[in-house]
Design a protein around this motif. Structure first.
Motif, PDB file in Angstrom:
ATOM      1  N   THR A   5       3.387  -8.260   1.132  1.00 30.23           N
ATOM      2  CA  THR A   5       2.433  -7.551   0.281  1.00 30.23           C
ATOM      3  C   THR A   5       3.121  -6.320  -0.256  1.00 30.23           C
ATOM      4  OG1 THR A   5       0.231  -6.575   0.161  1.00 30.23           O
ATOM      5  CG2 THR A   5       1.457  -6.183   2.161  1.00 30.23           C
ATOM      6  N   GLU A   6       2.577  -5.742  -1.306  1.00 35.29           N
ATOM      7  CA  GLU A   6       3.236  -4.619  -1.949  1.00 35.29           C
ATOM      8  C   GLU A   6       2.764  -3.273  -1.433  1.00 35.29           C
ATOM      9  OE1 GLU A   6       2.444  -5.160  -6.069  1.00 35.29           O
ATOM     10  OE2 GLU A   6       4.210  -6.391  -6.374  1.00 35.29           O
ATOM     11  N   ASN A   7       1.500  -3.146  -1.083  1.00 29.18           N
ATOM     12  CA  ASN A   7       0.936  -1.835  -0.833  1.00 29.18           C
ATOM     13  C   ASN A   7       1.268  -1.313   0.552  1.00 29.18           C
ATOM     14  OD1 ASN A   7      -0.188  -1.908  -3.341  1.00 29.18           O
ATOM     15  ND2 ASN A   7      -2.185  -2.629  -2.647  1.00 29.18           N
ATOM     16  N   THR A   8       1.664  -0.053   0.613  1.00 24.87           N
ATOM     17  CA  THR A   8       1.951   0.579   1.891  1.00 24.87           C
ATOM     18  C   THR A   8       1.218   1.896   1.978  1.00 24.87           C
ATOM     19  OG1 THR A   8       3.878   1.786   1.074  1.00 24.87           O
ATOM     20  CG2 THR A   8       4.257  -0.421   1.946  1.00 24.87           C
ATOM     21  N   SER A  46       4.294  -8.285   6.269  1.00 26.42           N
ATOM     22  CA  SER A  46       4.191  -7.353   5.155  1.00 26.42           C
ATOM     23  C   SER A  46       5.324  -6.337   5.249  1.00 26.42           C
ATOM     24  CB  SER A  46       2.838  -6.629   5.218  1.00 26.42           C
ATOM     25  OG  SER A  46       2.848  -5.434   4.469  1.00 26.42           O
ATOM     26  N   ILE A  47       5.686  -5.740   4.120  1.00 22.83           N
ATOM     27  CA  ILE A  47       6.669  -4.670   4.161  1.00 22.83           C
ATOM     28  C   ILE A  47       6.189  -3.520   5.034  1.00 22.83           C
ATOM     29  CG2 ILE A  47       5.801  -3.468   2.103  1.00 22.83           C
ATOM     30  CD1 ILE A  47       8.778  -2.970   1.370  1.00 22.83           C
ATOM     31  N   ASN A  48       4.868  -3.417   5.229  1.00 24.47           N
ATOM     32  CA  ASN A  48       4.318  -2.415   6.138  1.00 24.47           C
ATOM     33  C   ASN A  48       4.838  -2.579   7.560  1.00 24.47           C
ATOM     34  OD1 ASN A  48       1.925  -0.864   4.654  1.00 24.47           O
ATOM     35  ND2 ASN A  48       1.892  -2.994   3.989  1.00 24.47           N
ATOM     36  N   ARG A  74       7.641 -14.406  12.588  1.00 27.86           N
ATOM     37  CA  ARG A  74       9.024 -14.508  12.101  1.00 27.86           C
ATOM     38  C   ARG A  74       9.159 -13.847  10.733  1.00 27.86           C
ATOM     39  NH1 ARG A  74      12.218 -16.987  15.439  1.00 27.86           N
ATOM     40  NH2 ARG A  74      11.429 -18.541  16.920  1.00 27.86           N
ATOM     41  N   SER A  75       8.122 -13.913   9.916  1.00 25.65           N
ATOM     42  CA  SER A  75       8.171 -13.245   8.614  1.00 25.65           C
ATOM     43  C   SER A  75       8.267 -11.736   8.777  1.00 25.65           C
ATOM     44  CB  SER A  75       6.934 -13.596   7.789  1.00 25.65           C
ATOM     45  OG  SER A  75       6.914 -14.956   7.443  1.00 25.65           O
ATOM     46  N   ALA A  76       7.564 -11.190   9.775  1.00 24.59           N
ATOM     47  CA  ALA A  76       7.617  -9.748  10.007  1.00 24.59           C
ATOM     48  C   ALA A  76       9.010  -9.308  10.438  1.00 24.59           C
ATOM     49  CB  ALA A  76       6.596  -9.350  11.065  1.00 24.59           C
ATOM     50  N   THR A 124      -1.569  -9.399   6.761  1.00 22.07           N
ATOM     51  CA  THR A 124      -1.296  -9.858   5.402  1.00 22.07           C
ATOM     52  C   THR A 124      -2.418 -10.764   4.912  1.00 22.07           C
ATOM     53  OG1 THR A 124      -0.092 -11.801   6.190  1.00 22.07           O
ATOM     54  CG2 THR A 124       1.202  -9.809   5.753  1.00 22.07           C
ATOM     55  N   LEU A 125      -2.463 -10.937   3.615  1.00 22.54           N
ATOM     56  CA  LEU A 125      -3.452 -11.830   3.015  1.00 22.54           C
ATOM     57  C   LEU A 125      -3.257 -13.250   3.532  1.00 22.54           C
ATOM     58  CD1 LEU A 125      -5.712 -12.347   0.991  1.00 22.54           C
ATOM     59  CD2 LEU A 125      -3.975 -12.519  -0.812  1.00 22.54           C
TER      60      LEU A 125
END
Length: 218
Positions: A5-8, A46-48, A74-76, A124-125
């Motif tokens: 996601t983009e928002n942080t 998420s990038i968060n 794993r994505s995190a 994340t969504l």
């Protein structure tokens, strides 16, 4: 499926609320002392996720009676390492995958029994939609599907629409599921302040306080 996601959240005052993303600013809202609790944090992709070490360090220093366990997708792990997280919490840190040999034998059961609450931080969504759809193919999603203990989602969604709203309404029908209050967010993709995020740990603790009080758990 990617969970980005983009928002942080930000370390600066958002202007929309009294909340800020730094340790000093966190004192601008009344942060509850939940006492001696064990919380399982599910960290999604998420990038968060790159900011979770900061918040877990803050939590450990501010509330030493709270023990944190982590399940990290794993994505995190594109944004944060397990080694970094293990140095910042008193509890256990696992990959959210049944192939992780360090997990308890019946991970979703044992983890659910040992903790007092769950926080998907960030949520994340992709993860939230899969949870709403009944997905249970990882230790985290299985534990969250079967537990009756409080679950708070710190939403980090890039956008929303009618389908997202429908699935969130479905998820929130569960009496033990809630979302944390949002603060203004900086869009990494658009490079400007735009939108909101629930990725703010004081808001998660505040939400848990209300859920514990409602169920007489404190």
């Amino acid at each position: 499926m990617p969970e980005n996601t983009e928002n942080t959240g930000s370390a600066a005052n958002t202007g929309k609320t009294e909340n800020t993303g730094n340790t000093a600013g966190a004192g601008n809202q009344e942060i509850p002392d939940l006492g001696e609790k064990r919380i399982l944090f599910v960290v999604t992709g998420s990038i968060n996720a790159s900011l979770t070490p900061y918040w877990l360090h803050w939590l450990r220093q501010s509330f030493p009676r709270i023990t944190s366990d982590l399940l990290v997708t794993r994505s995190a792990q594109r944004f944060v390492t397990l080694d970094a997280l293990r140095r910042l919490v008193d509890g256990d840190v696992w990959t959210d995958d049944y192939a992780d040999p360090s997990l308890p034998e019946s991970a979703h059961v044992e983890i659910g029994e040992r903790v007092d609450a769950f926080a998907v931080f960030p949520a994340t969504l992709d993860f939230a939609m899969r949870l709403a759809a009944g997905n249970c193919n990882t230790p985290a999603t299985m534990a969250l599907q079967i537990t009756e203990k409080p679950i708070v989602l710190a939403t980090a969604f890039p956008a929303g629409n009618a389908v997202v709203e429908h699935h969130m309404e479905l998820l929130l029908r569960r009496p033990n599921v809630s979302v944390s209050r949002t603060v203004a967010a900086y869009s990494v993709g658009k490079r400007k302040w735009e939108g909101e995020t629930g990725f703010y740990l004081p808001s998660v603790l505040k939400e848990l306080e209300g859920m514990f009080d409602a169920e007489g758990r404190r």
